[in-house]
Structure formats: C-alpha cells, structure tokens
Design an enzyme around this catalytic site. Structure first.
Site, mmCIF file in Angstrom:
data_model
loop_
_atom_site.group_PDB
_atom_site.id
_atom_site.type_symbol
_atom_site.label_atom_id
_atom_site.label_comp_id
_atom_site.label_asym_id
_atom_site.label_seq_id
_atom_site.Cartn_x
_atom_site.Cartn_y
_atom_site.Cartn_z
ATOM 1 N N GLY A 205 0.635 -4.904 0.783
ATOM 2 C CA GLY A 205 -0.554 -4.934 -0.079
ATOM 3 C C GLY A 205 -0.300 -5.606 -1.421
ATOM 4 O O GLY A 205 -1.225 -6.126 -2.035
ATOM 5 N N ALA B 120 0.867 -1.174 0.000
ATOM 6 C CA ALA B 120 0.000 0.000 0.000
ATOM 7 C C ALA B 120 0.903 1.224 0.000
ATOM 8 O O ALA B 120 2.063 1.151 0.421
ATOM 9 C CB ALA B 120 -0.885 -0.026 1.240
ATOM 10 N N GLU C 197 -0.726 -9.146 -0.740
ATOM 11 C CA GLU C 197 -2.157 -9.341 -0.468
ATOM 12 C C GLU C 197 -2.982 -9.281 -1.759
ATOM 13 O O GLU C 197 -3.941 -10.028 -1.917
ATOM 14 C CB GLU C 197 -2.631 -8.281 0.540
ATOM 15 C CG GLU C 197 -2.000 -8.505 1.906
ATOM 16 C CD GLU C 197 -2.157 -7.312 2.839
ATOM 17 O OE1 GLU C 197 -1.629 -6.234 2.506
ATOM 18 O OE2 GLU C 197 -2.811 -7.448 3.870
ATOM 19 N N GLU D 236 4.697 -5.048 7.092
ATOM 20 C CA GLU D 236 3.998 -3.933 7.756
ATOM 21 C C GLU D 236 4.462 -3.727 9.196
ATOM 22 O O GLU D 236 4.417 -2.614 9.716
ATOM 23 C CB GLU D 236 2.480 -4.180 7.749
ATOM 24 C CG GLU D 236 1.833 -4.056 6.386
ATOM 25 C CD GLU D 236 1.793 -5.349 5.595
ATOM 26 O OE1 GLU D 236 2.538 -6.308 5.937
ATOM 27 O OE2 GLU D 236 1.022 -5.414 4.622
HETATM 28 N N1 CAA Z 1 4.641 3.230 -0.611
HETATM 29 C C1 CAA Z 1 5.049 4.401 -1.161
HETATM 30 N N2 CAA Z 1 6.180 4.527 -1.869
HETATM 31 C C2 CAA Z 1 6.932 3.435 -2.023
HETATM 32 C C3 CAA Z 1 6.591 2.183 -1.486
HETATM 33 C C4 CAA Z 1 5.362 2.118 -0.753
HETATM 34 N N3 CAA Z 1 4.907 0.966 -0.231
HETATM 35 N N4 CAA Z 1 7.536 1.287 -1.787
HETATM 36 C C5 CAA Z 1 8.473 1.938 -2.520
HETATM 37 N N5 CAA Z 1 8.105 3.229 -2.661
HETATM 38 C C6 CAA Z 1 8.838 4.293 -3.369
HETATM 39 C C7 CAA Z 1 10.038 4.748 -2.573
HETATM 40 O O1 CAA Z 1 9.681 5.701 -1.591
HETATM 41 C C8 CAA Z 1 10.907 5.342 -3.673
HETATM 42 O O2 CAA Z 1 10.409 6.606 -3.997
HETATM 43 P P1 CAA Z 1 11.426 7.888 -4.069
HETATM 44 O O3 CAA Z 1 12.367 7.527 -5.192
HETATM 45 O O4 CAA Z 1 10.513 9.022 -4.380
HETATM 46 O O5 CAA Z 1 12.092 7.951 -2.755
HETATM 47 C C9 CAA Z 1 10.632 4.414 -4.862
HETATM 48 O O6 CAA Z 1 9.378 3.772 -4.568
HETATM 49 C C10 CAA Z 1 11.692 3.347 -5.053
HETATM 50 O O7 CAA Z 1 11.818 2.660 -3.820
HETATM 51 P P2 CAA Z 1 13.227 2.462 -3.064
HETATM 52 O O8 CAA Z 1 14.152 3.599 -3.394
HETATM 53 O O9 CAA Z 1 12.934 2.239 -1.624
HETATM 54 O O10 CAA Z 1 13.750 1.146 -3.779
HETATM 55 P P3 CAA Z 1 14.742 0.037 -3.182
HETATM 56 O O11 CAA Z 1 15.074 -0.852 -4.314
HETATM 57 O O12 CAA Z 1 15.842 0.671 -2.406
HETATM 58 O O13 CAA Z 1 13.836 -0.789 -2.119
HETATM 59 C C11 CAA Z 1 11.876 -1.942 -1.342
HETATM 60 C C12 CAA Z 1 12.755 -1.538 -2.556
HETATM 61 C C13 CAA Z 1 12.639 -2.909 -0.441
HETATM 62 C C14 CAA Z 1 10.623 -2.615 -1.886
HETATM 63 C C15 CAA Z 1 11.517 -0.670 -0.543
HETATM 64 O O14 CAA Z 1 10.997 0.315 -1.432
HETATM 65 C C16 CAA Z 1 10.493 -0.889 0.530
HETATM 66 O O15 CAA Z 1 10.803 -1.391 1.597
HETATM 67 N N6 CAA Z 1 9.217 -0.474 0.290
HETATM 68 C C17 CAA Z 1 8.161 -0.551 1.271
HETATM 69 C C18 CAA Z 1 7.699 -1.975 1.485
HETATM 70 C C19 CAA Z 1 6.601 -2.007 2.544
HETATM 71 O O16 CAA Z 1 6.809 -1.681 3.688
HETATM 72 N N7 CAA Z 1 5.377 -2.416 2.142
HETATM 73 C C20 CAA Z 1 4.251 -2.460 3.004
HETATM 74 C C21 CAA Z 1 3.463 -1.180 2.906
HETATM 75 S S1 CAA Z 1 2.140 -1.049 4.090
HETATM 76 C C22 CAA Z 1 0.926 -2.046 3.487
HETATM 77 O O17 CAA Z 1 1.057 -2.640 2.438
HETATM 78 C C23 CAA Z 1 -0.315 -2.148 4.340
HETATM 79 C C24 CAA Z 1 -1.243 -3.198 3.880
HETATM 80 O O18 CAA Z 1 -1.288 -4.286 4.394
HETATM 81 C C25 CAA Z 1 -2.207 -2.950 2.833
#
Ligand code: CAA
Length: 258
Positions: free
Chosen positions: A109, A66, A112, A132
């Site tokens: 998400g 998400a 999911e 999460e």
């Molecule tokens: N939401 C918003 N933006 C996101 C995102 C997310 N879930 N995941 C990645 N992005 C964005 C980053 O902020 C980044 O944007 P900027 O360049 O503007 O900073 C861009 O996508 C590229 O991401 P990274 O620079 O972080 O890329 P990376 O290769 O270094 O890392 C990754 C990749 C490990 C997937 C890392 O992006 C990450 O950890 N993302 C979040 C994963 C996460 O926590 N997901 C769960 C979200 S909460 C949820 O999903 C609730 C639910 O149950 C519905």
C-alpha cells in the site's frame, strides 16, 4: 488544520505537507491513517491558498504497506462491506498536484499510495515493491493497475508475482520514479518542486492534472478531445491573458488564480 492521530500537517507558503507518522509500524496504512490522509488532502484541495501537496514519511519508511495486523483476522465479507481501502479513491481524486517524497520502504500500500500521487521523488535509499504475494494476497490499493501503467506489464508482473523489491535506481530506470535525489536533499527537493507548481495559475494546474489523468483512463481519441477542450477553456481565464501578456512584455506574470 485539525490535529490528527497518525499524520502531521503543515502549510508552508502555498504548499500543504502531510507527514505519515506511525513510526512504531513503519507508517503501515491502517483505517485511521487513511481517514487522516484523506481528510487533510481534501481540506488542502478545497483551499485556494494551496497549490501543491507533499506526502512524505520518515527516513526509514514512506509506508511499509497496508496494516497487516489490522487486516489479518478479517473475512472477505468484512473487507467488502467495510470498503476497506475505499477512502483512497478520494485521495486519488484531489485536483491539486500531489508529490510523494519517498525515503526508505514504499511497499504494498505504500508503493500504491506513492502511485496515487502525481510526482514521485525518491531518496537514493528508497525501496519499492508489491510484496503482498508473500502474504498470500495481491495488491489491493491499485498496485496491479497503476504499476502496469507506470513500468509496463512485464516489469510489473515480475514484481507482483515474486514480491521482489527494487531500489531507487531501478525504479527510476523503470519509470516509476520522477527523479532520484540524495536522501539528505529529499525534503528540500520536494519543497522546491511543490513551490514551483504552487507558483503557477491554479486553474491551469488543475486542468493539467485532469488532462494527465485522462491519459491513463481513456483512449487516445477521447484523451485528445479532452485535452483540446480543456486547453480552449483556459483561454477564458484572466491568468491566461496575464501569462501571455507577461511573455510579450518580457516580465514575470502575476497570477490571481482566476
Ligand atoms: N503492517 C503492520 N505492521 C507493520 C507493517 C505492516 N505492513 N510493516 C512493518 N510493520 C511493523 C512490524 O510488525 C514491526 O512492529 P513490532 O516492532 O511491533 O513487531 C515494526 O513495524 C518494524 O518492522 P520490522 O521489525 O519488520 O522492521 P524490519 O526493518 O525488520 O523490516 C520490512 C522492514 C521489510 C518493511 C518489514 O517490516 C516488512 O516486510 N513489512 C511488511 C511489508 C509488506 O508485506 N507490505 C504489504 C502489506 S499488504 C498490503 O499493502 C495490501 C495492499 O495492497 C494495500
């Protein structure tokens, strides 16, 4: 089909494709992408010319979860009153089989969303997880429920409580993934699988999906009763007569979806 802001759509034969397209955010699922995916899936579902749907992302990410930036400042009341993930229930309710073709990250998400689909094909580069807990929240689009059903309590609990990611091999071994394929073959395999499903009689495909869903949602007795009634109901279709006649006459069936 309509032009969408966050997804690409394409119909190939009887298969409807949905490609998540927010590369700048690794396909993070914000409200717009939810609205677009739900709208496209619902339209495909209402179209008798479509017999299967494929949802995919990019090589790098199916979806990284998400959209954290969209959610960050919200209050609990905002999430509740805005029914933040409510639209996904409509996606999960489509009658047409949906194949998730997953390459790269399917996190939070994203994992999911894959689990709302009926078949998960994974590239050997895929990574699945429910991270999460690292954000001091929990899965909110079905992860605690569907992951337990997919991989069992202990595997799901480890993933949800630690936020650890698993690779495609572990995901397949655990029962989350239908099949792992080389990354270069993912879309072709998804196409082949979707076309195979789309070549069947649509009433029987809808019935099979509904009965499979019942296995996750009901007791064994209720599920078996649902299956028997649904099985019997299919004997009123012309396609059942055609399918069985074609078998007897040693020829390929020609279905009319009636
Ligand atoms: N939401 C918003 N933006 C996101 C995102 C997310 N879930 N995941 C990645 N992005 C964005 C980053 O902020 C980044 O944007 P900027 O360049 O503007 O900073 C861009 O996508 C590229 O991401 P990274 O620079 O972080 O890329 P990376 O290769 O270094 O890392 C990754 C990749 C490990 C997937 C890392 O992006 C990450 O950890 N993302 C979040 C994963 C996460 O926590 N997901 C769960 C979200 S909460 C949820 O999903 C609730 C639910 O149950 C519905």
């Amino acid at each position: 089909m309509t032009d969408y802001e966050t997804i690409l759509t394409e119909t190939r034969g009887r298969v409807g494709w949905i490609t998540l397209n927010r590369p700048e955010a690794l396909n993070a699922l914000n409200s717009q992408i939810m609205a677009d995916v739900v709208d496209a899936a619902t339209r495909y579902d209402a179209d008798e010319g479509i017999g299967a749907i494929v949802v995919t992302g990019s090589e790098r990410a199916f979806a990284a979860g998400a959209d954290i930036k969209e959610m960050e400042a919200k209050s609990g009341l905002d999430m509740l009153m805005g029914d933040h993930f409510g639209g996904w229930a409509r996606f999960a309710a489509v009658r047409t089989p949906v194949i998730a073709a997953v390459s790269g990250y399917a996190l939070g998400g994203g994992c999911e969303l894959a689990m709302m689909c009926d078949i998960i094909l994974a590239a050997d580069t895929a990574k699945f997880g429910q991270p999460e807990i690292n954000l001091a929240v929990i899965p909110g689009m079905g992860g605690t429920q569907r992951l337990v059903r997919a991989v069992g309590y202990y595997k799901a609990a480890e993933l949800v409580l630690t936020g650890r990611l698993m690779d495609a091999t572990e995901a397949e071994r655990s029962g989350l993934v239908s099949r792992v394929v080389p990354a270069a073959d993912l879309l072709a395999e998804a196409e082949k699988t979707a076309q195979a499903i789309a070549s069947k009689s649509l009433p029987s495909v809808f019935a099979a999906k509904a009965a499979l869903d019942a296995a996750l949602e009901s007791s064994l007795g209720e599920g078996l009763r649902f299956e028997r009634q649904t099985f019997a109901g299919l004997f009123d279709t012309e396609d059942q007569k055609e399918g069985m006649a074609a078998f007897r006459e040693k020829r390929a069936p020609s279905f009319i979806n009636r």
